[in-house]
Design a protein around this motif. Structure first.
Motif, PDB file in Angstrom:
ATOM      1  N   CYS A  41      42.323  40.579  37.244  1.00 23.02           N
ATOM      2  CA  CYS A  41      42.223  39.314  37.984  1.00 23.02           C
ATOM      3  C   CYS A  41      42.909  39.429  39.344  1.00 23.02           C
ATOM      4  N   ALA A  42      44.061  40.100  39.370  1.00 24.12           N
ATOM      5  CA  ALA A  42      44.769  40.285  40.639  1.00 24.12           C
ATOM      6  C   ALA A  42      43.933  41.109  41.611  1.00 24.12           C
ATOM      7  N   LEU A  43      43.279  42.146  41.100  1.00 24.33           N
ATOM      8  CA  LEU A  43      42.439  42.984  41.960  1.00 24.33           C
ATOM      9  C   LEU A  43      41.238  42.206  42.500  1.00 24.33           C
ATOM     10  N   LEU A  44      40.615  41.416  41.630  1.00 26.58           N
ATOM     11  CA  LEU A  44      39.476  40.621  42.085  1.00 26.58           C
ATOM     12  C   LEU A  44      39.909  39.618  43.154  1.00 26.58           C
ATOM     13  N   PHE A  45      41.069  39.014  42.960  1.00 23.31           N
ATOM     14  CA  PHE A  45      41.574  38.071  43.952  1.00 23.31           C
ATOM     15  C   PHE A  45      41.897  38.789  45.264  1.00 23.31           C
ATOM     16  N   ALA A  46      42.543  39.966  45.167  1.00 21.40           N
ATOM     17  CA  ALA A  46      42.880  40.739  46.369  1.00 21.40           C
ATOM     18  C   ALA A  46      41.619  41.184  47.103  1.00 21.40           C
ATOM     19  N   ALA A  47      40.603  41.588  46.323  1.00 15.34           N
ATOM     20  CA  ALA A  47      39.348  42.004  46.955  1.00 15.34           C
ATOM     21  C   ALA A  47      38.681  40.834  47.662  1.00 15.34           C
ATOM     22  N   GLY A  48      38.743  39.639  47.063  1.00 16.88           N
ATOM     23  CA  GLY A  48      38.196  38.462  47.722  1.00 16.88           C
ATOM     24  C   GLY A  48      38.922  38.157  49.017  1.00 16.88           C
ATOM     25  N   CYS A  49      40.249  38.242  48.978  1.00 16.38           N
ATOM     26  CA  CYS A  49      41.037  38.037  50.209  1.00 16.38           C
ATOM     27  C   CYS A  49      40.680  39.071  51.266  1.00 16.38           C
ATOM     28  N   GLN A  50      40.485  40.299  50.833  1.00 16.10           N
ATOM     29  CA  GLN A  50      40.141  41.378  51.767  1.00 16.10           C
ATOM     30  C   GLN A  50      38.819  41.082  52.470  1.00 16.10           C
ATOM     31  N   MET A  51      37.806  40.616  51.690  1.00 18.47           N
ATOM     32  CA  MET A  51      36.509  40.318  52.290  1.00 18.47           C
ATOM     33  C   MET A  51      36.606  39.136  53.248  1.00 18.47           C
ATOM     34  N   ILE A  52      37.367  38.116  52.891  1.00 21.28           N
ATOM     35  CA  ILE A  52      37.515  36.943  53.768  1.00 21.28           C
ATOM     36  C   ILE A  52      38.227  37.330  55.056  1.00 21.28           C
ATOM     37  N   LEU A  53      39.301  38.103  54.930  1.00 21.87           N
ATOM     38  CA  LEU A  53      40.066  38.501  56.112  1.00 21.87           C
ATOM     39  C   LEU A  53      39.282  39.428  57.035  1.00 21.87           C
ATOM     40  N   ALA A 230      31.262  45.041  47.044  1.00 24.45           N
ATOM     41  CA  ALA A 230      31.923  43.854  46.490  1.00 24.45           C
ATOM     42  C   ALA A 230      31.260  43.399  45.194  1.00 24.45           C
ATOM     43  N   VAL A 231      29.923  43.368  45.190  1.00 23.17           N
ATOM     44  CA  VAL A 231      29.196  42.917  44.005  1.00 23.17           C
ATOM     45  C   VAL A 231      29.386  43.900  42.852  1.00 23.17           C
ATOM     46  N   LEU A 232      29.235  45.205  43.136  1.00 21.63           N
ATOM     47  CA  LEU A 232      29.416  46.210  42.084  1.00 21.63           C
ATOM     48  C   LEU A 232      30.835  46.188  41.532  1.00 21.63           C
ATOM     49  N   GLY A 233      31.812  46.012  42.417  1.00 22.62           N
ATOM     50  CA  GLY A 233      33.191  45.956  41.952  1.00 22.62           C
ATOM     51  C   GLY A 233      33.428  44.773  41.038  1.00 22.62           C
ATOM     52  N   ALA A 234      32.903  43.609  41.410  1.00 20.56           N
ATOM     53  CA  ALA A 234      33.059  42.417  40.569  1.00 20.56           C
ATOM     54  C   ALA A 234      32.403  42.615  39.208  1.00 20.56           C
ATOM     55  N   ILE A 235      31.196  43.177  39.223  1.00 22.47           N
ATOM     56  CA  ILE A 235      30.494  43.419  37.961  1.00 22.47           C
ATOM     57  C   ILE A 235      31.238  44.452  37.122  1.00 22.47           C
ATOM     58  N   GLY A 236      31.689  45.523  37.765  1.00 21.75           N
ATOM     59  CA  GLY A 236      32.374  46.592  37.043  1.00 21.75           C
ATOM     60  C   GLY A 236      33.626  46.121  36.340  1.00 21.75           C
ATOM     61  N   PHE A 237      34.407  45.259  36.990  1.00 21.69           N
ATOM     62  CA  PHE A 237      35.617  44.748  36.353  1.00 21.69           C
ATOM     63  C   PHE A 237      35.309  43.657  35.339  1.00 21.69           C
ATOM     64  N   ALA A 238      34.243  42.895  35.573  1.00 19.33           N
ATOM     65  CA  ALA A 238      33.924  41.785  34.680  1.00 19.33           C
ATOM     66  C   ALA A 238      33.310  42.259  33.364  1.00 19.33           C
ATOM     67  N   LEU A 239      32.506  43.318  33.415  1.00 20.59           N
ATOM     68  CA  LEU A 239      31.815  43.773  32.206  1.00 20.59           C
ATOM     69  C   LEU A 239      32.760  44.101  31.053  1.00 20.59           C
ATOM     70  N   PRO A 240      33.785  44.937  31.242  1.00 20.06           N
ATOM     71  CA  PRO A 240      34.664  45.232  30.101  1.00 20.06           C
ATOM     72  C   PRO A 240      35.414  44.018  29.594  1.00 20.06           C
ATOM     73  N   LEU A 241      35.678  43.046  30.480  1.00 16.31           N
ATOM     74  CA  LEU A 241      36.416  41.856  30.070  1.00 16.31           C
ATOM     75  C   LEU A 241      35.503  40.879  29.323  1.00 16.31           C
ATOM     76  N   ALA A 242      34.272  40.745  29.811  1.00 18.96           N
ATOM     77  CA  ALA A 242      33.341  39.804  29.189  1.00 18.96           C
ATOM     78  C   ALA A 242      32.517  40.459  28.091  1.00 18.96           C
ATOM     79  N   GLY A 243      32.504  41.787  28.048  1.00 17.55           N
ATOM     80  CA  GLY A 243      31.655  42.510  27.111  1.00 17.55           C
ATOM     81  C   GLY A 243      31.814  42.107  25.667  1.00 17.55           C
ATOM     82  N   PRO A 244      33.045  42.058  25.126  1.00 19.73           N
ATOM     83  CA  PRO A 244      33.198  41.685  23.707  1.00 19.73           C
ATOM     84  C   PRO A 244      32.609  40.323  23.383  1.00 19.73           C
TER      85      PRO A 244
END
Length: 396
Positions: A41-53, A230-244
């Motif tokens: 979650c921290a990485l996704l938030f940091a990546a979002g901040c990075q894209m906005i900045l 950005a899209v691939l990164g979001a999907i890549g981190f979300a899949l293992p978390l949402a997968g189960p």
């Protein structure tokens, strides 16, 4: 590059990353001790901040707000470098490895990328970048002392981290399965795309060193990698978390579909508090609906048990032995026949082979096997066979 489309792309990607992060907040509240979930979650938030900045309008606004030309450059580069180091740190701690090795690599990663962030800050203040450059900072100052070193430092540091993370993800994906494997297989090319981003910019910078102009690689080519990364990164981190949860939902939906024949056959049986009390499917999560439907079916079968006729089951079993591949198949088919006949007996109330004041011990049936038996092509023949036997018995 016009600021409109560029800003739109950066902001859309940033919002996507924020949304994926926000979707995980409820799980984060429930599982506060889950280190992996917190880090993701921290990485996704940091990546979002990075894209906005990194959006041109954001860069201009930051420069104007501080009154320092190009101050947004070291800010964006520091955030980008920190994100790269954090991504590598997450992968190091995520993948299975001896604890001591994980701690050693983690310490090295934190130290190295902390030093890089400090170096970016120091080099910017040591250099001189008076002319504001929103999209071409890397190449415009490619030959400026200290700023040149700043640019090379952040590009190389990010490229090394992303190459290492991509390699680790790909190697690890070969030994895992399911949603984790899918997530790693998405993250590996996402990180590799960032490496390509860094290489493209380094080529443009090196071209300036040699007196050539390949600036289009910076403001026309490399920026096009931002959205897919950005899209691939979001999907890549979300899949293992949402997968189960996705797997559980898919399994529940599959079992609900398998239970449909039995559900249709028994749903009209008057059993108070069972099937009729179940919630509408569109208002109920599949897993909850499955549990309720199984409970209702078990209750209905129990309500029919006083009407079960062991002679019917035995006759159906003997007939099924000639038509089924094994005894288990024949036994389930016989159970299905007995249940259907018991249902009809309860409806008519004419035949009650057992004393209704005595309820036999509850037997745990395999509901899915019974449901499959109801769709078996041999079931009509078995029901017809039982009907013939009943007529013969009446004539006798």
């Amino acid at each position: 590059m016009t600021s409109g489309p560029s800003n739109q792309g950066f902001y859309i990607c940033g919002i996507i990353l924020f949304l994926v992060c926000a979707l995980k907040i409820p799980a984060l509240v429930r599982r506060r001790q889950d280190t992996l979930l917190r880090a993701a979650c921290a990485l996704l938030f940091a990546a979002g901040c990075q894209m906005i900045l990194a959006a041109p309008d954001s860069i201009t606004s930051l420069n104007r707000a501080t009154g320092i030309a190009n101050v947004a450059a070291p800010v964006v580069y520091a955030v980008t470098t920190a994100f790269a180091g954090a991504s590598l740190l997450l992968i190091i701690n995520w993948r299975p490895a001896p604890p001591e090795q994980t701690r050693r690599f983690s310490r090295l990663c934190v130290m190295a990328y902390t030093l890089v962030v400090i170096a970016i800050t120091v080099l910017f203040w040591a250099g001189n970048a008076p002319v504001e450059q929103v999209t071409l900072f890397d190449v415009y100052y490619a030959n400026t002392p200290y700023i040149r070193e700043l640019i090379v430092t952040y590009l190389v540091a990010q490229g090394v981290a992303m190459m290492a993370a991509s390699t680790l993800c790909w190697r690890w994906s070969k030994g895992v399965h399911g949603s984790l494997k899918a997530g790693l297989r998405v993250l590996a090319p996402a990180y590799l795309a960032i490496v390509c981003y860094d290489v493209i910019r380094l080529v443009a910078v090196a071209a300036r060193w040699m007196g050539q102009d390949l600036d289009f690689l910076v403001d026309k080519v490399s920026v096009r990698l931002a959205a897919p990364v950005a899209v691939l990164g979001a999907i890549g981190f979300a899949l293992p978390l949402a997968g189960p949860r996705v797997t559980e939902t898919a399994r529940a939906v599959q079992q609900l579909r398998q239970l449909s024949p039995l559900w249709r056959a028994l749903r009209q049986v008057p059993t108070p508090g069972a099937i009729r009390a179940s919630l509408p499917w569109w208002r109920t999560p599949p897993a909850v609906l499955l549990t309720g439907r199984k409970t209702a079916l078990y209750d209905t079968i129990l309500a029919l048990s006083p009407y079960f006729d062991p002679d019917v089951r035995e006759a159906a079993y003997q007939a099924a032995l000639d038509k089924c591949a094994d005894e288990a198949c024949a036994a389930v088919a016989a159970e299905a026949v007995m249940i259907l006949i018991a249902r009809d007996r309860q409806r008519t109330g004419l035949e009650r082979p057992q004393d209704l004041t005595h309820t036999p011990a509850r037997r745990r049936h395999d509901l899915i096997a019974l449901s499959r038996a109801l769709t078996s092509p041999i079931l009509p023949a078995l029901l017809n066979h039982i009907g013939v036997l009943k007529k013969a018995a009446r004539h006798e």
